[in-house]
Design a protein around this motif. Structure first.
Motif, PDB file in Angstrom:
ATOM      1  N   GLY A  45       0.806  -1.212   0.000  1.00 11.95           N
ATOM      2  CA  GLY A  45       0.000   0.000   0.000  1.00 11.95           C
ATOM      3  C   GLY A  45       0.837   1.259   0.000  1.00 11.95           C
ATOM      4  N   CYS A  46       0.177   2.377  -0.161  1.00 12.16           N
ATOM      5  CA  CYS A  46       0.851   3.678  -0.155  1.00 12.16           C
ATOM      6  C   CYS A  46       1.534   3.920   1.178  1.00 12.16           C
ATOM      7  CB  CYS A  46      -0.158   4.798  -0.416  1.00 12.16           C
ATOM      8  SG  CYS A  46      -0.297   5.242  -2.134  1.00 12.16           S
ATOM      9  N   GLY A  47       2.638   4.635   1.134  1.00  3.42           N
ATOM     10  CA  GLY A  47       3.419   4.896   2.337  1.00  3.42           C
ATOM     11  C   GLY A  47       2.636   5.532   3.468  1.00  3.42           C
ATOM     12  N   CYS A  48       1.784   6.523   3.157  1.00  2.00           N
ATOM     13  CA  CYS A  48       1.098   7.233   4.231  1.00  2.00           C
ATOM     14  C   CYS A  48      -0.063   6.431   4.804  1.00  2.00           C
ATOM     15  CB  CYS A  48       0.627   8.605   3.763  1.00  2.00           C
ATOM     16  SG  CYS A  48      -0.589   8.588   2.446  1.00  2.00           S
ATOM     17  N   LYS A  49      -0.492   5.372   4.121  1.00  2.00           N
ATOM     18  CA  LYS A  49      -1.587   4.546   4.632  1.00  2.00           C
ATOM     19  C   LYS A  49      -1.081   3.266   5.283  1.00  2.00           C
ATOM     20  CE  LYS A  49      -5.251   6.152   1.652  1.00  2.00           C
ATOM     21  NZ  LYS A  49      -6.310   5.775   0.726  1.00  2.00           N
ATOM     22  N   SER A  50       0.223   3.060   5.262  1.00  2.00           N
ATOM     23  CA  SER A  50       0.807   1.868   5.864  1.00  2.00           C
ATOM     24  C   SER A  50       1.287   2.203   7.277  1.00  2.00           C
ATOM     25  CB  SER A  50       1.996   1.379   5.024  1.00  2.00           C
ATOM     26  OG  SER A  50       3.098   2.260   5.186  1.00  2.00           O
ATOM     27  N   ASN A  51       1.896   1.242   7.923  1.00  2.00           N
ATOM     28  CA  ASN A  51       2.432   1.450   9.271  1.00  2.00           C
ATOM     29  C   ASN A  51       3.913   1.811   9.235  1.00  2.00           C
ATOM     30  OD1 ASN A  51       3.522  -0.957   8.433  1.00  2.00           O
ATOM     31  ND2 ASN A  51       3.149  -2.025  10.358  1.00  2.00           N
ATOM     32  N   ILE A  52       4.420   2.230   8.070  1.00  2.00           N
ATOM     33  CA  ILE A  52       5.858   2.436   7.929  1.00  2.00           C
ATOM     34  C   ILE A  52       6.385   3.527   8.851  1.00  2.00           C
ATOM     35  CG2 ILE A  52       5.710   4.025   5.949  1.00  2.00           C
ATOM     36  CD1 ILE A  52       8.396   1.283   6.640  1.00  2.00           C
ATOM     37  N   ALA A  53       5.630   4.589   9.075  1.00  2.00           N
ATOM     38  CA  ALA A  53       6.111   5.671   9.947  1.00  2.00           C
ATOM     39  C   ALA A  53       6.345   5.150  11.358  1.00  2.00           C
ATOM     40  CB  ALA A  53       5.126   6.835   9.949  1.00  2.00           C
ATOM     41  N   THR A  54       5.397   4.389  11.881  1.00  2.00           N
ATOM     42  CA  THR A  54       5.526   3.822  13.222  1.00  2.00           C
ATOM     43  C   THR A  54       6.673   2.822  13.273  1.00  2.00           C
ATOM     44  OG1 THR A  54       3.158   4.083  13.522  1.00  2.00           O
ATOM     45  CG2 THR A  54       4.272   2.613  15.048  1.00  2.00           C
ATOM     46  N   THR A  55       6.773   1.975  12.252  1.00  2.00           N
ATOM     47  CA  THR A  55       7.829   0.974  12.202  1.00  2.00           C
ATOM     48  C   THR A  55       9.212   1.636  12.201  1.00  2.00           C
ATOM     49  OG1 THR A  55       6.388  -0.546  11.005  1.00  2.00           O
ATOM     50  CG2 THR A  55       8.757  -0.972  10.883  1.00  2.00           C
ATOM     51  N   LEU A  56       9.382   2.659  11.358  1.00  2.00           N
ATOM     52  CA  LEU A  56      10.664   3.357  11.296  1.00  2.00           C
ATOM     53  C   LEU A  56      10.970   4.064  12.616  1.00  2.00           C
ATOM     54  CD1 LEU A  56      10.498   4.855   7.686  1.00  2.00           C
ATOM     55  CD2 LEU A  56      11.992   3.001   8.470  1.00  2.00           C
ATOM     56  N   ALA A  57       9.956   4.715  13.198  1.00  2.00           N
ATOM     57  CA  ALA A  57      10.151   5.405  14.481  1.00  2.00           C
ATOM     58  C   ALA A  57      10.538   4.408  15.569  1.00  2.00           C
ATOM     59  CB  ALA A  57       8.888   6.175  14.869  1.00  2.00           C
ATOM     60  N   ASP A  58       9.903   3.240  15.585  1.00  2.00           N
ATOM     61  CA  ASP A  58      10.222   2.208  16.574  1.00  2.00           C
ATOM     62  C   ASP A  58      11.658   1.697  16.418  1.00  2.00           C
ATOM     63  OD1 ASP A  58       7.703   2.447  17.640  1.00  2.00           O
ATOM     64  OD2 ASP A  58       6.924   0.591  16.735  1.00  2.00           O
ATOM     65  N   MET A  59      12.190   1.776  15.187  1.00  2.00           N
ATOM     66  CA  MET A  59      13.574   1.368  14.925  1.00  2.00           C
ATOM     67  C   MET A  59      14.563   2.451  15.362  1.00  2.00           C
ATOM     68  SD  MET A  59      13.373  -0.265  11.096  1.00  2.00           S
ATOM     69  CE  MET A  59      15.140  -0.625  11.018  1.00  2.00           C
ATOM     70  N   GLY A  60      14.055   3.635  15.677  1.00  2.00           N
ATOM     71  CA  GLY A  60      14.929   4.739  16.076  1.00  2.00           C
ATOM     72  C   GLY A  60      15.256   5.710  14.963  1.00  2.00           C
ATOM     73  N   VAL A  61      14.561   5.592  13.828  1.00  2.00           N
ATOM     74  CA  VAL A  61      14.798   6.490  12.701  1.00  2.00           C
ATOM     75  C   VAL A  61      14.263   7.887  13.040  1.00  2.00           C
ATOM     76  CG1 VAL A  61      14.178   6.989  10.290  1.00  2.00           C
ATOM     77  CG2 VAL A  61      14.785   4.655  10.985  1.00  2.00           C
ATOM     78  N   SER A  62      15.081   8.913  12.798  1.00  2.00           N
ATOM     79  CA  SER A  62      14.645  10.279  13.058  1.00  2.00           C
ATOM     80  C   SER A  62      14.683  11.151  11.804  1.00  2.00           C
ATOM     81  CB  SER A  62      15.517  10.920  14.143  1.00  2.00           C
ATOM     82  OG  SER A  62      16.874  10.899  13.753  1.00  2.00           O
ATOM     83  N   LEU A  63      15.163  10.602  10.674  1.00  2.00           N
ATOM     84  CA  LEU A  63      15.256  11.357   9.433  1.00  2.00           C
ATOM     85  C   LEU A  63      15.004  10.430   8.261  1.00  2.00           C
ATOM     86  CD1 LEU A  63      16.196  13.983   7.880  1.00  2.00           C
ATOM     87  CD2 LEU A  63      18.484  12.977   7.909  1.00  2.00           C
ATOM     88  N   LEU A  64      14.217  10.911   7.281  1.00  2.00           N
ATOM     89  CA  LEU A  64      13.972  10.175   6.045  1.00  2.00           C
ATOM     90  C   LEU A  64      14.453  11.043   4.893  1.00  2.00           C
ATOM     91  CD1 LEU A  64      12.104   7.539   5.017  1.00  2.00           C
ATOM     92  CD2 LEU A  64      10.921   9.449   3.963  1.00  2.00           C
ATOM     93  N   LEU A  65      15.395  10.532   4.111  1.00  2.00           N
ATOM     94  CA  LEU A  65      15.879  11.211   2.913  1.00  2.00           C
ATOM     95  C   LEU A  65      15.161  10.582   1.732  1.00  2.00           C
ATOM     96  CD1 LEU A  65      19.713  11.227   3.705  1.00  2.00           C
ATOM     97  CD2 LEU A  65      18.045  13.048   4.146  1.00  2.00           C
TER      98      LEU A  65
END
Length: 122
Positions: A45-65
């Protein structure tokens, strides 16, 4: 710190929501060197409708290029504490190193339509 890059064939994917996977670099805050590289499969699915933001944040990601993305995706990532820099292109490691050197700035550009013709701002 950790930074993520939407990736297709080791290059920044021009459209965040349809990338093959995410490349995640762990950065040493003091030396600004890449300590580790890992990949994360892209959810369906589209990035904004998936759980990717939460998943990345849970991994400790603070920046997306990223290349381009819709305003909805930027907002979802921001609410998860992830800063977004758009307008990136090329080899993911080179982009990360350029950002670390201070040579990458946000383009401010939003994606307004998918190639298929439907809106990507969800």
């Amino acid at each position: 710190m950790k930074i993520a890059l939407p990736t297709r064939e080791n290059l920044i994917d021009g459209h965040f929501g349809h990338c093959e996977y995410y490349t995640v670099f762990t950065i040493d805050d003091s030396s600004k060197e890449i300590l580790n590289q890992e990949t994360l499969a892209s959810p369906a699915g589209c990035g904004c409708k998936s759980n990717i933001a939460t998943t990345l944040a849970d991994m400790g990601v603070s920046l997306l290029l990223a290349g381009n993305m819709g305003e909805g995706a930027v907002n979802v990532l921001s609410r998860s504490g992830i800063e977004v820099v758009r307008g990136c292109s090329g080899d993911v490691k080179e982009v990360a190193l350029s950002w670390l050197a201070g040579a990458v700035m946000d383009s401010g550009e939003m994606c307004h339509a998918h190639e298929e013709g439907h809106e990507c701002q969800h």
